[in-house]
Motif scaffolding. Structure first.
Motif, PDB file in Angstrom:
ATOM      1  N   VAL A  12       1.073  -1.275  -0.009  1.00  0.00           N
ATOM      2  CA  VAL A  12      -0.026   0.122   0.000  1.00  0.00           C
ATOM      3  C   VAL A  12       0.988   1.230   0.031  1.00  0.00           C
ATOM      4  O   VAL A  12       0.594   2.378  -0.784  1.00  0.00           O
ATOM      5  N   ARG A  13       2.068   1.207   0.656  1.00  0.00           N
ATOM      6  CA  ARG A  13       2.666   2.596   0.973  1.00  0.00           C
ATOM      7  C   ARG A  13       3.549   2.695  -0.530  1.00  0.00           C
ATOM      8  O   ARG A  13       3.618   3.967  -0.793  1.00  0.00           O
ATOM      9  N   GLY A  14       3.697   1.645  -1.027  1.00  0.00           N
ATOM     10  CA  GLY A  14       4.371   1.977  -2.467  1.00  0.00           C
ATOM     11  C   GLY A  14       3.598   2.431  -3.478  1.00  0.00           C
ATOM     12  O   GLY A  14       4.088   3.167  -4.378  1.00  0.00           O
ATOM     13  N   GLN A  15       2.254   2.383  -3.291  1.00  0.00           N
ATOM     14  CA  GLN A  15       1.396   2.871  -4.188  1.00  0.00           C
ATOM     15  C   GLN A  15       0.537   3.850  -3.305  1.00  0.00           C
ATOM     16  O   GLN A  15      -0.516   4.249  -3.971  1.00  0.00           O
TER      17      GLN A  15
ATOM     18  N   ALA B 183       4.069 -16.161  -6.818  1.00  0.00           N
ATOM     19  CA  ALA B 183       4.870 -14.579  -7.529  1.00  0.00           C
ATOM     20  C   ALA B 183       3.634 -14.345  -8.279  1.00  0.00           C
ATOM     21  O   ALA B 183       3.887 -13.180  -8.991  1.00  0.00           O
ATOM     22  N   THR B 184       2.619 -15.110  -8.707  1.00  0.00           N
ATOM     23  CA  THR B 184       1.847 -14.925  -9.624  1.00  0.00           C
ATOM     24  C   THR B 184       0.353 -14.479  -8.806  1.00  0.00           C
ATOM     25  O   THR B 184       0.138 -13.328  -8.554  1.00  0.00           O
ATOM     26  N   GLU B 185      -0.384 -15.417  -8.461  1.00  0.00           N
ATOM     27  CA  GLU B 185      -1.664 -15.618  -7.986  1.00  0.00           C
ATOM     28  C   GLU B 185      -1.418 -14.565  -6.444  1.00  0.00           C
ATOM     29  O   GLU B 185      -2.356 -13.860  -6.276  1.00  0.00           O
ATOM     30  N   ASP B 186      -0.519 -15.156  -5.597  1.00  0.00           N
ATOM     31  CA  ASP B 186      -0.572 -14.447  -4.442  1.00  0.00           C
ATOM     32  C   ASP B 186      -0.268 -12.967  -4.686  1.00  0.00           C
ATOM     33  O   ASP B 186      -0.749 -12.128  -3.849  1.00  0.00           O
ATOM     34  N   ALA B 187       0.673 -12.561  -5.387  1.00  0.00           N
ATOM     35  CA  ALA B 187       1.117 -11.308  -5.551  1.00  0.00           C
ATOM     36  C   ALA B 187      -0.005 -10.275  -6.080  1.00  0.00           C
ATOM     37  O   ALA B 187      -0.484  -9.346  -5.854  1.00  0.00           O
ATOM     38  N   LYS B 188      -0.780 -11.139  -6.988  1.00  0.00           N
ATOM     39  CA  LYS B 188      -1.980 -10.473  -7.732  1.00  0.00           C
ATOM     40  C   LYS B 188      -3.053 -10.065  -6.577  1.00  0.00           C
ATOM     41  O   LYS B 188      -3.689  -9.026  -6.512  1.00  0.00           O
TER      42      LYS B 188
ATOM     43  N   SER C 289      -3.203  -1.402  -7.984  1.00  0.00           N
ATOM     44  CA  SER C 289      -3.390  -2.733  -7.748  1.00  0.00           C
ATOM     45  C   SER C 289      -2.214  -3.492  -8.681  1.00  0.00           C
ATOM     46  O   SER C 289      -1.609  -4.397  -8.420  1.00  0.00           O
ATOM     47  N   LEU C 290      -2.324  -3.432 -10.155  1.00  0.00           N
ATOM     48  CA  LEU C 290      -1.307  -3.905 -10.879  1.00  0.00           C
ATOM     49  C   LEU C 290       0.004  -3.614 -10.688  1.00  0.00           C
ATOM     50  O   LEU C 290       0.889  -4.422 -10.927  1.00  0.00           O
ATOM     51  N   THR C 291       0.372  -2.220 -10.177  1.00  0.00           N
ATOM     52  CA  THR C 291       1.709  -1.916 -10.035  1.00  0.00           C
ATOM     53  C   THR C 291       2.238  -2.664  -8.750  1.00  0.00           C
ATOM     54  O   THR C 291       3.361  -3.315  -8.770  1.00  0.00           O
ATOM     55  N   ALA C 292       1.474  -2.523  -7.564  1.00  0.00           N
ATOM     56  CA  ALA C 292       1.622  -3.424  -6.446  1.00  0.00           C
ATOM     57  C   ALA C 292       1.987  -4.992  -6.726  1.00  0.00           C
ATOM     58  O   ALA C 292       3.022  -5.428  -6.178  1.00  0.00           O
ATOM     59  N   ALA C 293       1.288  -5.413  -7.465  1.00  0.00           N
ATOM     60  CA  ALA C 293       1.521  -6.855  -7.775  1.00  0.00           C
ATOM     61  C   ALA C 293       2.705  -7.004  -8.623  1.00  0.00           C
ATOM     62  O   ALA C 293       3.498  -7.874  -8.252  1.00  0.00           O
ATOM     63  N   HIS C 294       2.989  -6.229  -9.517  1.00  0.00           N
ATOM     64  CA  HIS C 294       4.199  -6.494 -10.367  1.00  0.00           C
ATOM     65  C   HIS C 294       5.501  -6.047  -9.517  1.00  0.00           C
ATOM     66  O   HIS C 294       6.406  -6.855  -9.557  1.00  0.00           O
TER      67      HIS C 294
ATOM     68  N   ALA D  90      -4.218  -6.452  -5.134  1.00  0.00           N
ATOM     69  CA  ALA D  90      -5.846  -6.155  -5.243  1.00  0.00           C
ATOM     70  C   ALA D  90      -6.130  -5.376  -3.773  1.00  0.00           C
ATOM     71  O   ALA D  90      -7.363  -4.927  -3.942  1.00  0.00           O
ATOM     72  N   VAL D  91      -5.418  -5.646  -2.820  1.00  0.00           N
ATOM     73  CA  VAL D  91      -5.621  -4.984  -1.322  1.00  0.00           C
ATOM     74  C   VAL D  91      -5.878  -3.329  -1.676  1.00  0.00           C
ATOM     75  O   VAL D  91      -6.573  -2.499  -1.007  1.00  0.00           O
ATOM     76  N   THR D  92      -4.754  -2.914  -2.699  1.00  0.00           N
ATOM     77  CA  THR D  92      -4.768  -1.420  -2.478  1.00  0.00           C
ATOM     78  C   THR D  92      -6.159  -0.864  -3.365  1.00  0.00           C
ATOM     79  O   THR D  92      -6.632   0.149  -3.082  1.00  0.00           O
ATOM     80  N   MET D  93      -6.711  -1.611  -4.304  1.00  0.00           N
ATOM     81  CA  MET D  93      -7.982  -1.323  -4.863  1.00  0.00           C
ATOM     82  C   MET D  93      -9.145  -1.461  -3.860  1.00  0.00           C
ATOM     83  O   MET D  93      -9.985  -0.530  -3.654  1.00  0.00           O
ATOM     84  N   ALA D  94      -8.989  -2.279  -2.893  1.00  0.00           N
ATOM     85  CA  ALA D  94     -10.000  -2.567  -2.303  1.00  0.00           C
ATOM     86  C   ALA D  94      -9.844  -1.601  -1.054  1.00  0.00           C
ATOM     87  O   ALA D  94     -10.926  -1.017  -0.609  1.00  0.00           O
ATOM     88  N   LEU D  95      -8.564  -0.944  -0.674  1.00  0.00           N
ATOM     89  CA  LEU D  95      -8.709   0.386   0.095  1.00  0.00           C
ATOM     90  C   LEU D  95      -9.512   1.352  -0.410  1.00  0.00           C
ATOM     91  O   LEU D  95      -9.932   2.230   0.117  1.00  0.00           O
TER      92      LEU D  95
END
Length: 580
Positions: free
Chosen positions: A16-19, A124-129, A89-94, A133-138
């Motif tokens: 969250v902090r990174g985004q 690295a894929t599903e869990d990171a995604k 969301s996408l940037t945090a997952a990346h 998505a938590v950032t979008m949820a916030l």
């Protein structure tokens, strides 16, 4: 879960902090959107009171114009908020995906211990995604909270009882929704664990498909995967039932709450405490509140799954290092004063696994064969030389400096361990060979091409190139499965030779080639490695014949040393290991 897992919370906070810029932007725009949505019923009520009840046509047109302008703003704010939230969301997952892959590939190792490759890929894929998505949820949660507050304030202005009902009832409802998310969080974690395990086993079985077919073990492999897949399905169904149960209960609670608001509003209108327009506004606001309350249900589900995924990511990022990072200020790999490319290697009382006080001195530029009567001794030696572990006792020194004091990444480039089961990568044959080939300062393209041609010849890969349709530019599938076993082994050897490491350790590099080719490769290795230090862990007479000397590793200790022919005639244990 979150209370017992601080590392998981750290992963969520870092994401969250990174985004925070996009999260704040999306939240502000979402708050504006929800505020506008809450004002729509108010404007409709004003239009009814002035235009319908009072018969004020200009007033009606005015409020309709304001309503139209509000909808234009709502359209913009919704799209802009959704874009900012999705970008976060996408940037945090990346970034999390990059961080996980970086930890897995870190020179110190350790992240892969106890985890199958497919499981790491799933993290690295599903869990990171899911964590992203938590950032979008916030963003959605903050906007929904704003909608509730604005709706309650408007209702307070319309009627004090209605406003208090929403202000007191909404927090209670949200607390109940939070409690309902706990079972989903636990079952979501179990679902992700089982899914990752199933992915790992599937990748493992596909990688060994040829071997399984060769030994007729397909039924056992299918049975194993079916069992794990059923466990994954069971965990998924449990999580789905938990999510469906949560959604159903939340819907019932939300509907009951809204019905109560509408009932109170109707009673107030009947008693004359509020007007017709205010009643319409109150009912419309009650219907509007369905949106924010439903979004809270979705936000809680996303947070539950995000916390479970964050804990799994934290498990990889915080995994204990297989080897220490070295001193607080790791030293660079030492260079020889005489400028020779090879480096000396010394093992002092090395003990690890089955090794017991193994001593060995290898001079710079020397080619030494190591014959191990027990494969476990060879594996233990390879792990220590490649610094995939630190010895239990003793030390390995490079030019008189212990490996533990050297920078790990620089060490791996100076002391390259090429194990027998090395994999190839997807790409062309030439890209595989030159993957680790250094670009030397001052060297031109012609010199580089000549070096590549030399290692292709030395490893007999030039014969492979001539048989392929596009030569060295022929595409190679993942792990090199488009090539035969002998072809893969030659390409892997060429790649190790092309790295031009000062110290190269080769483990059984010719087991899949014929005797004539093996003799040619032995001479090629000796020629291309001239002046550099080379260790050959092998029992191949052809390879041992070109070494400067051979040492016998028996029972974890140095048992004999000498030339190949000498040991064949004088040492029974050596003769048995090499010629039997």
């Amino acid at each position: 879960m979150s209370k017992a897992d601080p590392p998981g919370r750290r992963v969520l906070w870092r994401a969250v902090r990174g985004q925070r810029r996009d999260v704040v932007l999306g939240a502000v725009l979402g708050m504006g959107h929800q505020t506008g949505e809450a004002l729509v019923p108010v404007l409709i009520g004003l239009a009814i009171d002035e235009g319908v009840v009072d018969g004020d046509v200009p007033g009606l047109l005015l409020w309709l114009g304001v309503l139209a302008a509000l909808y234009v703003g709502l359209s913009f704010s919704f799209r802009a908020s959704a874009r900012a939230g999705e970008r976060a969301s996408l940037t945090a997952a990346h970034r999390l995906r990059t961080e996980v892959v970086g930890r897995v590939l870190a020179p110190e190792g350790g992240a892969e211990d106890g985890r199958l490759p497919g499981e790491l890929a799933n993290i690295a894929t599903e869990d990171a995604k899911r964590v992203g998505a938590v950032t979008m949820a916030l963003v959605v949660g903050i906007a929904a909270a704003t909608g509730l507050v604005v709706g309650a304030v408007v209702l307070l202005r319309v009627s004090l009882p209605l406003g208090l009902l929403v202000l007191l009832g909404a927090p209670l409802l949200l607390w109940l929704v939070h409690l309902l998310s706990k079972p989903l969080e636990r079952r979501s974690e179990a679902e992700q664990e089982q899914a990752a395990r199933a992915s790992g086993v599937a990748a493992d079985l596909v990688a060994g498909l040829r071997v399984l077919k060769g030994i007729g073990a397909e039924p056992a492999a299918v049975s194993r995967y079916r069992s794990i897949s059923r466990q994954s399905l069971t965990a998924t169904l449990r999580a789905a039932r938990a999510e469906a149960w949560q959604s159903a209960v939340v819907t019932v609670l939300t509907g009951t709450f809204l019905a109560l608001v509408a009932f109170v509003g109707g009673r107030l209108a009947t008693s004359g405490d509020i007007g017709i327009g205010e009643l319409v506004s109150s009912v419309a606001l009650a219907l509007f509140l369905i949106g924010p309350l439903s979004e809270f249900s979705w936000v809680n589900a996303e947070l539950a799954q995000g916390r479970a995924s964050a804990a799994r990511i934290a498990g990889v990022l915080d995994a204990a290092r297989a080897v220490s990072a070295g001193a607080s200020s790791p030293r660079a790999v030492p260079l020889r004063a005489d400028g020779r490319p090879g480096l000396s290697l010394r093992l002092r009382g090395l003990s690890y696994g089955t090794l017991r006080g193994f001593d060995l001195d290898v001079a710079a530029g020397e080619t030494v064969g190591v014959v191990a009567t027990d494969p476990a001794d060879a594996q233990a030696l390879l792990r220590c030389l490649g610094r995939r572990c630190d010895p239990e006792a003793g030390a390995v020194e490079l030019e008189g400096v212990e490996l533990a004091a050297l920078d790990v990444a620089a060490l791996r480039a100076a002391l390259l361990v090429a194990e027998h089961d090395a994999d190839l990568f997807e790409g062309t044959l030439l890209e595989n060979v030159t993957a680790a080939a250094p670009a030397k300062a001052g060297a031109g393209q012609a010199e580089h091409s000549a070096r590549v041609a030399a290692v292709l010849t030395a490893s007999a890969t030039d014969e492979v190139v001539r048989t392929l349709p596009d030569g060295a530019d022929t595409a190679v599938t993942a792990r090199g499965y488009s090539l035969s076993g002998g072809q893969r082994q030659r390409v892997a050897l060429a790649r190790a030779l092309a790295a031009d490491a000062p110290v190269l350790v080769l483990q059984e590099p010719t087991t899949a080639v014929d005797a004539v080719t093996e003799v040619r490769i032995a001479a090629g290795i000796k020629g291309v490695r001239e002046g550099r230090t080379t260790l050959l862990l092998t029992t191949s007479p052809a390879l041992l014949a070109v070494t400067d000397r051979v040492v016998l590793l028996d029972g974890g200790r140095l048992a004999a040393t000498g030339g190949h022919e000498q040991l064949v005639h004088e040492c029974a244990a050596y003769r048995t290991a090499v010629l039997s």
